[in-house]
Write a protein that holds these residues in place. Sequence first.
Motif, PDB file in Angstrom:
ATOM      1  N   ALA A  93      -5.896  -4.227  28.545  1.00  0.00           N
ATOM      2  CA  ALA A  93      -5.235  -2.934  28.424  1.00  0.00           C
ATOM      3  C   ALA A  93      -6.151  -1.960  27.692  1.00  0.00           C
ATOM      4  CB  ALA A  93      -3.918  -3.099  27.675  1.00  0.00           C
ATOM      5  N   TYR A  94      -5.848  -0.686  27.810  1.00  0.00           N
ATOM      6  CA  TYR A  94      -6.690   0.366  27.264  1.00  0.00           C
ATOM      7  C   TYR A  94      -7.067   0.088  25.811  1.00  0.00           C
ATOM      8  CZ  TYR A  94      -8.307   5.034  26.092  1.00  0.00           C
ATOM      9  OH  TYR A  94      -9.051   6.107  25.673  1.00  0.00           O
ATOM     10  N   ARG A 105       7.250   1.119  45.621  1.00  0.00           N
ATOM     11  CA  ARG A 105       7.023   2.172  44.623  1.00  0.00           C
ATOM     12  C   ARG A 105       6.653   3.468  45.302  1.00  0.00           C
ATOM     13  NH1 ARG A 105       6.668   1.083  39.274  1.00  0.00           N
ATOM     14  NH2 ARG A 105       6.399  -1.094  38.664  1.00  0.00           N
ATOM     15  N   ALA A 127       6.843   5.675  39.667  1.00  0.00           N
ATOM     16  CA  ALA A 127       5.566   5.616  38.966  1.00  0.00           C
ATOM     17  C   ALA A 127       5.319   4.214  38.423  1.00  0.00           C
ATOM     18  CB  ALA A 127       5.563   6.622  37.826  1.00  0.00           C
ATOM     19  N   ASN A 128       4.046   3.905  38.219  1.00  0.00           N
ATOM     20  CA  ASN A 128       3.704   2.596  37.680  1.00  0.00           C
ATOM     21  C   ASN A 128       4.308   2.382  36.294  1.00  0.00           C
ATOM     22  OD1 ASN A 128       2.300   1.841  39.897  1.00  0.00           O
ATOM     23  ND2 ASN A 128       0.314   2.501  39.111  1.00  0.00           N
ATOM     24  N   LYS A 129       4.424   3.498  35.602  1.00  0.00           N
ATOM     25  CA  LYS A 129       4.953   3.417  34.241  1.00  0.00           C
ATOM     26  C   LYS A 129       6.370   2.840  34.233  1.00  0.00           C
ATOM     27  CE  LYS A 129       3.386   7.726  33.384  1.00  0.00           C
ATOM     28  NZ  LYS A 129       3.506   9.071  32.841  1.00  0.00           N
ATOM     29  N   GLU A 130       7.081   3.156  35.310  1.00  0.00           N
ATOM     30  CA  GLU A 130       8.471   2.733  35.387  1.00  0.00           C
ATOM     31  C   GLU A 130       8.528   1.238  35.717  1.00  0.00           C
ATOM     32  OE1 GLU A 130      12.413   4.330  37.724  1.00  0.00           O
ATOM     33  OE2 GLU A 130      10.560   5.484  37.735  1.00  0.00           O
ATOM     34  N   ALA A 131       8.788   0.431  34.732  1.00  0.00           N
ATOM     35  CA  ALA A 131       8.778  -1.013  34.949  1.00  0.00           C
ATOM     36  C   ALA A 131      10.015  -1.450  35.732  1.00  0.00           C
ATOM     37  CB  ALA A 131       8.743  -1.728  33.605  1.00  0.00           C
ATOM     38  N   LYS A 171       1.569  -8.444  36.422  1.00  0.00           N
ATOM     39  CA  LYS A 171       0.570  -7.536  35.878  1.00  0.00           C
ATOM     40  C   LYS A 171       0.158  -6.471  36.888  1.00  0.00           C
ATOM     41  CE  LYS A 171      -3.708  -7.098  33.470  1.00  0.00           C
ATOM     42  NZ  LYS A 171      -4.844  -7.695  32.795  1.00  0.00           N
ATOM     43  N   TYR A 174       2.982  -4.063  38.035  1.00  0.00           N
ATOM     44  CA  TYR A 174       3.598  -3.363  36.905  1.00  0.00           C
ATOM     45  C   TYR A 174       5.085  -3.687  36.817  1.00  0.00           C
ATOM     46  CZ  TYR A 174      -0.732  -0.752  36.778  1.00  0.00           C
ATOM     47  OH  TYR A 174      -2.049  -0.417  36.700  1.00  0.00           O
ATOM     48  N   LYS A 226       8.446  -5.543  35.070  1.00  0.00           N
ATOM     49  CA  LYS A 226       8.999  -5.912  33.773  1.00  0.00           C
ATOM     50  C   LYS A 226       9.230  -7.414  33.746  1.00  0.00           C
ATOM     51  CE  LYS A 226      13.016  -4.187  33.105  1.00  0.00           C
ATOM     52  NZ  LYS A 226      13.939  -3.031  33.057  1.00  0.00           N
TER      53      LYS A 226
END
Length: 893
Positions: free
Chosen positions: A680-681, A761, A767-771, A792, A795, A797
Amino acid sequence: MIIFLISLSSKQKLYHKMSIPSKYEAQKVENQWYKYWMDNEYFYSTPDARESYTIVIPPPNVTGVLHMGHMLNNTLQDVLIRKARLMGKNACWVPGTDHASIATEAKVVARLKERGIAKSDISRDEFLDYAWEWKNEYGGVILEQLKKLGCSCDWKRTKFTMDEDMSASVIRVFVELYNKGLIYRGYRMVNWDPEARTTLSDEEVIYEEQQGLLYYIAYPIDGTDERLVVATTRPETILGDTAICIHPQDERYAHLKGKKAIVPISNRSIPIIEDEYVDLEFGTGCLKVTPAHDENDKALGEKHNLETIDIFNADATLNAHGLHYEGKDRFVVRDEISKELKGLGLLEKTEPYTNKVGTSERTKAVIEPRLSEQWFLKMDTLAQPAIDAVLHTGEVKFFPKKFEKTYRHWMENIRDWNISRQLWWGQRIPAYYYGKGSQDYVVAEDADQALNLARKKSENDKLTAKNLRQDKDVLDTWFSSWLWPISVFDGIMEPENEDIKYYYPTSDLVTAPDILFFWVARMIMAGYEFKGQRPFENIYLTGIVRDKQRRKMSKSLGNSPDALELIEHYGADSVRVGLMLSSAAGNDLLFDEALCQQGKNFANKVWNAFRLVQGWEVEDIPQAESACLGLEWYRAKLAKTLSDINDHFDKYRLSDALMSVYKLVWDDFCSWLLEIVKPAYQQPIDKTTYKAIIELFEANLCILHPFMPFLTEEIWQRIRKRNKDEALIVSSWPTLSLNNQELIPEFEFATTVISAVRNIRKKKNLANKEALDLLFIDKEKLDQRWDVVIKKLAYLKSIGSVAAAVEGAVTFRVKSNEYYIALEGKLDTEAEIEKIKEELEYTQGFLKAVEKKLANERFVNNAPEKVVAMEKKKASDALAKIETLEKSLESLK
RNA sequence: GGGCUCUUAGCUCAGUUGGUUCAGAGCACCUGCCUUACAAGCAGGGGGUCGUUGGUUCGAAUCCAACAGGGCCCACCA
């Protein structure tokens, strides 16, 4: 397993970490790496205990410049030689140039002309001085250009077909063949190139269709008012006519038998002869006979004892027999004579006519058949072992195989080879004349030996060197080229030397099919004749480089890109990739610069993969489960791909090999593996994963190296500092056993799930953010260990199972299992139902077809068990799928 | 005139012994994304009755024949 020499301390950084540009800059590193390779002598080879792998370059014309054909050809050779080097073989690629007598002499003549010097004004020796001067000035240019392309030739072995030892080999071979009775002198009709003023072999004549005219010319009959009309394409040759020929059974002309015809303009009286050779149907059914200027006419002339009148000078202007046309060019005369005939009322008519005109391969001049004294090599006995080697024993193999048929056709109809050329640039024929008689000559390796022989043969001890005159002609260039694989190792003059014993027979030959007969076939013959062995085992025939409109690339069309500019613009690696990507052996290559761009994009992709990896902070933390799995899968995939690549190389399917690497690196390594292991970042990566990624990256670089040598060496050396003997160019081709191959379909299953989730999606604009949650019914149908990877990359949950379909979910199926993405909010149930119905319908139809097949007794009885079993499985899978589809349909309703 | 060879997605081509994995790849194209390796990029997607017609076979892109249209090589028809 791969053996890697890598040791990492837990915080070790990559070598040269700072300031890595985001775009790969080929131009900045290519020259540097070439110099590095040269300085460390990686290209050089000397005999040792290893297996040898040898390629001799098809020597380009010494005065040539690099064109697209060379680029393709030499890239292929470099790929092969670099692969062999990585495989641990003693790789030796011998470069060199060819003296190309006609082409080079033409250039020297032109250059002298610029200085106001005519060839006829200077002596042979003076001319040769100029020629060598030219050679020394421009001779190395093309080889220097090959270096830009990255060619890893053993430059210490660079040869030129007129090097002293090379020429000595040619002369020795000539003498040997002469002594065996295979070389003879003969007065024959040969192909005359009036531009170069030399004879050519049959192979050097290219027949081209040309639009011309058929002239109908009337010949008055002696002592009558009658006229005999003859059709010809070459009215100027009437001045050399010595007969008119009619068919013995032709009633139209029966009354003319025994009479004489008058040749217009020259007013010579010539006989009317009869021969069945005449085609009654063609033209007027009678034929003018010009024995000096046509092969068939010559035969007729000999048969009927006709006079031979040669009307041409060496440059195809008319000589004294041309009367008032003397000194004028044949084509000018053609035009003028037809006008004169018309004025005389002897030109009945002309009609358009397409015929095949022989032109010189080198100068493009129209070939003139001409009678002259020339040297010939008998081919039939030489051909036999070369035919056997290719067609019977398989000692020599063609790639692609279809060329074996072309080869066979030519070899089985082989004709004697005219090996003398009326030029100065080349190996001078070692025949020495001592008298006026046609047999008053000897053949020897040098003048001293010649004198001894001449004294013996003439029984005249008083002969001195001054009495000997060496033949003025030189040998056909190909008479030196055919020895190339032997003579570059000095195998003619020193047949037992270490080099020839070690490197010969060579391994692969890469060349274009247009010199199959000129060169390839003759080398095979020479190999068996002078070494008793094949010169090479495999012949890779490239295609012709064409433009997008399928036109051959040529200077005159101006459709050939400047090779060096391409390299300058895209980088050598990218141009190599561009050339390799669409050039299956034997297939023409439709060159498009877009292919180089593709190569450049790929180079950048690899470069950026490196940037990603080098930027990671390595820490001693536990390895993620997904990373461990991803690595296991990639190892299996790498092993599989490697095996494919090796297979492609074995079959000389080099573009397929490259495409395999391309997909491996881009799709498998970058798109999947790196995404799986990517922390991860601003998070560190664990040591184990990092080390494994570097190992695999290095393996990728190694496999890619033959195709993209500069880029791969650059990254290799940036990964960490290497010693001289650790350079990529001399590293080891990975060897991996095909373990864990079941991971490949497993992973593919997982990627299908991931893609399906991504698809949803996309369609639902999530969005990818939305698990999300991924649910499925049948646990047994998914190997749950891939859950971490799916989670992973999709994306997600969580991944879990449900007993029945959940409400408000989108579904998709992978194989016969059904998956649900739980969504908040409303669902388009109608659309979902529609989709499922459609799929249901299709599956039912499919099942029906399979069941029908299985109900067919003849199928069940005749087809192999395996196939029947497969069909049964198809049926049960379809059945299962229908079941899940119906269930979900129910739940939606 | 003889021989060889090819015709599969818009382009260039794979498809080895006829049978889940056979209708594929790369590029191009379309849609959405400037997501912290890469816009020279990422993600997703559409697209072909395998030149035509017959035949062999339980089954043909694959084998056979004919036809149509390309290409290559060889050959002396003026």
